[in-house]
Each structure stands twice: as C-alpha cells, then as structure tokens.
Write an enzyme that holds these catalytic residues in place. Structure first.
Site, PDB file in Angstrom:
ATOM      1  N   GLU A  13       4.342 -10.965  -6.204  1.00 40.93           N
ATOM      2  CA  GLU A  13       3.258 -11.076  -7.187  1.00 40.93           C
ATOM      3  C   GLU A  13       3.600 -10.489  -8.546  1.00 40.93           C
ATOM      4  O   GLU A  13       2.929 -10.769  -9.525  1.00 40.93           O
ATOM      5  CB  GLU A  13       1.982 -10.412  -6.636  1.00 40.93           C
ATOM      6  CG  GLU A  13       2.010  -8.879  -6.509  1.00 40.93           C
ATOM      7  CD  GLU A  13       2.667  -8.364  -5.234  1.00 40.93           C
ATOM      8  OE1 GLU A  13       3.445  -9.122  -4.618  1.00 40.93           O
ATOM      9  OE2 GLU A  13       2.429  -7.197  -4.869  1.00 40.93           O
ATOM     10  N   CYS A  43       5.314  -6.072   1.728  1.00 39.87           N
ATOM     11  CA  CYS A  43       5.682  -4.652   1.758  1.00 39.87           C
ATOM     12  C   CYS A  43       4.961  -3.924   2.903  1.00 39.87           C
ATOM     13  O   CYS A  43       5.306  -4.121   4.049  1.00 39.87           O
ATOM     14  CB  CYS A  43       5.415  -4.026   0.383  1.00 39.87           C
ATOM     15  SG  CYS A  43       6.317  -2.501   0.142  1.00 39.87           S
ATOM     16  N   TYR A  44       3.933  -3.139   2.629  1.00 39.17           N
ATOM     17  CA  TYR A  44       3.191  -2.482   3.717  1.00 39.17           C
ATOM     18  C   TYR A  44       2.697  -3.529   4.718  1.00 39.17           C
ATOM     19  O   TYR A  44       2.675  -3.297   5.926  1.00 39.17           O
ATOM     20  CB  TYR A  44       2.014  -1.704   3.130  1.00 39.17           C
ATOM     21  CG  TYR A  44       1.176  -0.975   4.149  1.00 39.17           C
ATOM     22  CD1 TYR A  44       1.520   0.297   4.598  1.00 39.17           C
ATOM     23  CD2 TYR A  44       0.021  -1.560   4.678  1.00 39.17           C
ATOM     24  CE1 TYR A  44       0.754   0.960   5.540  1.00 39.17           C
ATOM     25  CE2 TYR A  44      -0.757  -0.908   5.622  1.00 39.17           C
ATOM     26  CZ  TYR A  44      -0.389   0.359   6.054  1.00 39.17           C
ATOM     27  OH  TYR A  44      -1.152   1.010   6.980  1.00 39.17           O
ATOM     28  N   LYS A  62     -10.467 -11.842 -16.417  1.00 40.66           N
ATOM     29  CA  LYS A  62     -10.750 -12.043 -17.840  1.00 40.66           C
ATOM     30  C   LYS A  62     -10.064 -13.302 -18.398  1.00 40.66           C
ATOM     31  O   LYS A  62     -10.680 -14.088 -19.121  1.00 40.66           O
ATOM     32  CB  LYS A  62     -10.265 -10.821 -18.618  1.00 40.66           C
ATOM     33  CG  LYS A  62     -10.556 -10.874 -20.090  1.00 40.66           C
ATOM     34  CD  LYS A  62     -11.703  -9.977 -20.417  1.00 40.66           C
ATOM     35  CE  LYS A  62     -12.184 -10.130 -21.821  1.00 40.66           C
ATOM     36  NZ  LYS A  62     -13.451  -9.440 -22.022  1.00 40.66           N
ATOM     37  N   GLY A  94       0.845  -1.193   0.000  1.00 44.48           N
ATOM     38  CA  GLY A  94       0.000   0.000   0.000  1.00 44.48           C
ATOM     39  C   GLY A  94       0.873   1.234   0.000  1.00 44.48           C
ATOM     40  O   GLY A  94       2.049   1.155   0.352  1.00 44.48           O
ATOM     41  N   ASP A 128     -17.262 -12.358 -22.610  1.00 44.13           N
ATOM     42  CA  ASP A 128     -17.844 -12.610 -21.295  1.00 44.13           C
ATOM     43  C   ASP A 128     -19.292 -13.097 -21.370  1.00 44.13           C
ATOM     44  O   ASP A 128     -19.663 -14.078 -20.735  1.00 44.13           O
ATOM     45  CB  ASP A 128     -17.766 -11.338 -20.423  1.00 44.13           C
ATOM     46  CG  ASP A 128     -16.358 -10.781 -20.400  1.00 44.13           C
ATOM     47  OD1 ASP A 128     -15.418 -11.562 -20.619  1.00 44.13           O
ATOM     48  OD2 ASP A 128     -16.197  -9.563 -20.193  1.00 44.13           O
ATOM     49  N   HIS A 151       7.919  -7.700  -3.708  1.00 39.43           N
ATOM     50  CA  HIS A 151       6.570  -8.020  -4.217  1.00 39.43           C
ATOM     51  C   HIS A 151       6.615  -9.330  -5.001  1.00 39.43           C
ATOM     52  O   HIS A 151       6.915  -9.323  -6.194  1.00 39.43           O
ATOM     53  CB  HIS A 151       6.072  -6.893  -5.131  1.00 39.43           C
ATOM     54  CG  HIS A 151       5.682  -5.671  -4.377  1.00 39.43           C
ATOM     55  ND1 HIS A 151       4.397  -5.462  -3.925  1.00 39.43           N
ATOM     56  CD2 HIS A 151       6.399  -4.612  -3.957  1.00 39.43           C
ATOM     57  CE1 HIS A 151       4.337  -4.320  -3.265  1.00 39.43           C
ATOM     58  NE2 HIS A 151       5.546  -3.774  -3.277  1.00 39.43           N
TER      59      HIS A 151
END
Ligand code: XMP
Length: 513
Positions: free
Chosen positions: A172, A83-84, A369, A56, A228, A170
């Site tokens: 991710e 992190c945060y 998606k 964050g 979709d 991070h």
C-alpha cells in the site's frame, strides 16, 4: 455504501491501514476499514468479496496482541495478510514466527519464486517497502513460498486453492513501486471483483441513498466555504433540489472576498438559493477583549451556533443537518488505537446537532478528502474551488495573534490575498497543502523612504501534508519570497516586516494558535 462490491480491511493498528483502503479504491473497488475484533454477524452483513488483514505494531505471540474474534480463514472468502496479517496466517495455521535475524526497514528487492495470481505481472527484483521485526521461520500448513528477499527467505506465501495470501512487504505504500498491482491482482483476479467504483458511480449511489433517507423532509446545510460542505451541498441539491436549505454565516473572519465568492458560486454558478447571514457584529462583539486562543475559539463557536440556530428557526420542518464528515474522522473514532483524534477535537463546532435536535446527513462518511475533490469536479464545481487549501473554522480569528480588531482583520486579509496570489502566479499553489499569512502582535522599527516606521510583523507559512496531522514546512523559492515580502510591505500600511515560518508539525502546529 450498500449494494456495492466491498473489500473489508481489518485494522490491527498499522499506521498504513488507511492507505490500504485508498489504494484499493484507486484500482476501482470499494474498501472499508473495521477494527480487528469485528463481530462475525457484522462481517456477514458487510458480505465482503475479500478481506485484507493490515499490518500492526504488535508481535502475534505477545500478550494482548490483537487477534480476530473468529477464524477468518475458514469463511471461504479470499484473504490477504500484510506484514502482521501474514504473521497471523502463520500463527493460526501451524506456522512459526520469530524475531527476524535481520530486521528490515525500508526498500527491499523482492524475487518472485513461484508462479501465482497475486504476484502475476510483477517484475522480478521488484522494489517493495518493508517494515518488520518479526518474520516467518516455518511455513504454515498448506502454504508455499511465492517470493523472497535477501533477508527474508519467506517474504510472500500462498495457499492458492483456499485463496489465502500473505506478504511481508507493504504493497500500500508509495515506495512499493509495484504494490498497487499486487492489490489489484488480489481484488480483481483473486476476489473476482468486477464492478468499477469511482466518483461517478459514487454520485449515482449517494443520490439514491440521500433520496431514500430523507424522503420529503427538509435538510439544512451550513456552508463554511470549505470544500467538504460545498461538495456535500451540491450533491444533496442534486438529490433533493429545493428541499435543501443552505446557510452561509459571514463571520467577518473569512479570507478576502470569500463570502461573496461562495454566494456567487451557489447563486450564479449552480442556481441554488443560499441564505447569507452577516454575522460581523455578533462575532466581533463576542471576541472583544479576548486574546487567549481557546477562549477565542469558544467565542467564535458560540457566535456561530447562536446565529445558525437563529437562522434555522425560520426553516419549517427541517429534520436533517448536512455535514461534510470524512472517512478518516469516522475511522479514527473506531480504530484499534482508540479515538486518536484528540489533536483535532477542538476543530469542530461541537454541540450543534444535539442542540438543534436534527438527524445528521453525512454523504461523505465513507470518502477520503481527495475522493471528495473528485466528486466535486464531477459535479461541475470549478477547479480553483475544489483545490482550495483547508481553512480553519475560526478563520482569521486564530491567525491574528492576541486580541482581534477590525483594522487587523483588514490588514491580514490583504496580506493573505497578496501571499496567495503570488504563490498561485509562481505555479506553487497546488504543491502546497496549506499556505496563509499570520499577523503577529509584534511591532518593529523600519525605514520607508526617509521615514521611520513602527508597524506590525506578518509571518507567512506554507506546509506540505497529506492529512494535516503531520506537516513539513515548504521550501519556498527565494525569488517568490522576495516578491511576497516586498509586495506586502509596500502595499499594506500597517506591516513593515515579513518573516517566513520554517517549523514542521510536530513539534509545531500548522496554525499559530
Ligand atoms: P493544527 O494547527 O492543529 O491544524 O496543526 C491542523 C489542520 O486543522 C486546521 N485547524 C482547524 N480547523 N477549526 C477548524 O475547523 C479549528 O479550530 C482549527 N485549528 C486548526 C488547520 O487549518 C489545519 O488544516
């Protein structure tokens, strides 16, 4: 998703929060995002196998910094702070966080200094991605350092017994080369998740949920031709068969042959009945004399609602409206940053469910998606359809700048078809997020043979993106551009000039209107 092992991600405002969920799902475990200030009762209802605290932009000590409403470290559930999130661990367990002597942005080399389950299998000198101004200056009670970098002596920490871990990097993001392994270690080894969550298991669970929800009632689904709504319709049909009534409104603003392709896919490929409504007249008369983009959108939205509402009157006892809402839209409306979806707010045809008094059936509310695409493939929807580029609801209505006429629609449909054909032939279609042609209300002089011409200009655009919120213009090879330009000008009467759009978003938008 009920009855599925879950990882709960608490969002503290990081731009990467969605990526955490995607990466956890990529290792086959379901993850969902909730705001940092989730109520304890809600968390207990979710019953997660593990909790990840996102990064964050705030500093844990600053006024108004986001903090959970209760102590998430005392629940007996494994926690990974990123992190945060790491700094929150320190803040709550008697550690110390300070502005880092050296801020770190970008690649960093991480050294594992202590054997531990989180970083097991990670190579020494692993490349990870950092983005932080604050860092730990004192270890929290009961924790040990498990990794460092040149600039961050405390880069990852662990309380192995309590199963609480924190990393400054991070895991991710794409540039953290071994980040996925870190997340996998957390969810599999530390949290003990054993289920495999993937498109196939999603389909089984979703079919059961749709049956339980809908019972014997009827469902209406508007098919736009987009991925979709198409995948949603096929999935719902698998669950409830002919209780599903599909309606496709051919606005006359679709790409070339698109309505008949949709019809063929459903009727012939899936043997599903689909009601196609020819709405050309309604749309064209609503658009007559309108040139302002927002007024065009309104006119198109109104024509759509009128026709759709009319068509559903004939469907007795329909109680549900199926929509292909995706997870990013759901998260954006509850995220820490507040509804950040304003840029896209004009994209949906508003007011439809309220007006029709129907309950919403949104089987993809929890999917990204690319997951919907995978589900589509699993359900047997052909590759070329599932991988299609996004297409805006108002269609060519916002790609013919200024006032629309039937002639212009035909010219643009043909130019767009040539453009897409050439990109596909060159093997570039799948590299590009969205490519399309735009017809400009600008005429210029040219010569063809011995004749002077005075015709319209066609702009061609191609962008790369991950979610349409930001985009880069695509560096189309010159030889492909040359072919596209010469084919459009030679084959389409009405266009004598082709230009290539080299604007990224921001500052531009993807569409021209
Ligand atoms: P912009 O032009 O806002 O587009 O950068 C971002 C993405 O949204 C699509 N788009 C729309 N989709 N109705 C839609 O359903 C709309 O009015 C609309 N306007 C833009 C656009 O094609 C791109 O994928």
């Amino acid at each position: 998703m009920e009855n599925v092992e879950k990882i709960l991600i608490l969002d503290f405002g990081s731009q990467y929060t969605q990526l955490i969920a995607r990466k956890v799902r990529e290792v086959g475990v379901f993850a969902e995002i909730h705001p940092f200030n989730i109520e304890k009762a809600k968390l207990e209802e979710i019953n997660p196998k593990g909790i990840i605290l996102s990064g964050g932009p705030s500093s844990v000590y600053s006024e108004g910094a986001p903090h959970p409403l209760f102590n998430v470290f005392e629940l007996g559930i494994p926690v990974l702070g990123i992190c945060y999130g790491l700094q929150l661990i320190a803040f709550t367990q008697n550690g110390q966080v300070d502005a880092a002597a050296k801020r770190e942005y970008g690649k960093a080399i991480v050294n594992v200094v202590e054997d531990n389950p989180l970083l097991k299998g990670i190579s020494n000198n692993a490349q990870m991605w950092m983005s932080h101004g604050d860092s730990l200056s004192k270890m929290p009670d009961g924790f040990e350092t498990i990794a460092n970098t040149e600039n961050a002596p405390i880069c990852a920490i662990a309380n192995i017994e309590k199963k609480i871990y924190g990393v400054q990097f991070h895991p991710e993001v794409h540039h953290s080369l071994e980040g996925k392994k870190v997340l996998e270690n957390f969810v599999r080894t530390i949290c003990g998740c054993v289920d495999v969550w993937n498109a196939e298991s999603f389909i089984d669970i979703a079919i059961q949920e749709i049956r339980d929800k809908v019972g014997m009632e009827k469902v209406i689904c508007g098919l736009s031709g987009g991925v979709d709504s198409t995948v949603a319709a096929v999935l719902i049909h698998k669950a409830i068969g002919d209780q599903l009534h599909c309606i496709h409104i051919d606005s006359g603003l679709m790409r070339m042959n698109e309505s008949s392709e949709i019809y063929d896919l459903f009727q012939k490929h899936f043997d599903m009945s689909i009601e196609v409504i020819n709405g050309h007249e309604t749309f064209y008369s609503g658009l007559a004399g309108v040139s302002d983009p927002e007024l065009k959108r309104k006119a198109i939205g109104k024509a759509f609602i009128d026709l759709f509402d009319g068509a559903t009157q004939g469907v007795d006892s329909a109680k549900w409206l199926a929509q292909g809402t995706l997870y990013p839209d759901v998260i954006e409306s509850v995220s820490v940053k507040g509804p950040s979806a304003t840029i896209k707010s004009h994209h949906n045809v508003g007011g439809l469910p309220e007006k029709m008094n129907l309950k919403l059936l949104e089987p993809f509310r929890e999917l990204f998606k690319d997951e919907v695409r995978e589900v589509g493939c699993m359900l047997g929807i052909p590759d070329w359809f599932v991988k299609r580029h996004p297409f805006p609801g108002p269609g060519l209505g916002i790609r013919i700048l200024g006032e629309i006429s039937e002639d212009k629609i035909e010219i643009l449909q043909r130019a767009d078809a040539i453009y897409l054909e050439e990109i596909t032939k060159a093997g570039l279609y799948d590299e590009i997020w969205q490519a399309f042609a735009v017809l400009l209300p600008v005429k210029s002089v040219g010569v063809m043979g011995d004749e002077r011409t005075y015709e319209f200009t066609c702009a061609v655009r191609a962008v790369t993106s991950t979610d349409g919120m930001t985009a880069e213009w695509y560096p189309m090879p010159y030889d492909v551009l040359e072919k596209i330009s010469s084919r459009i000008i030679n084959e389409i009467k009405g266009i004598n000039r082709v230009v290539y759009d080299i604007t990224s978003k921001p500052p531009g938008t993807i569409e021209w209107e």
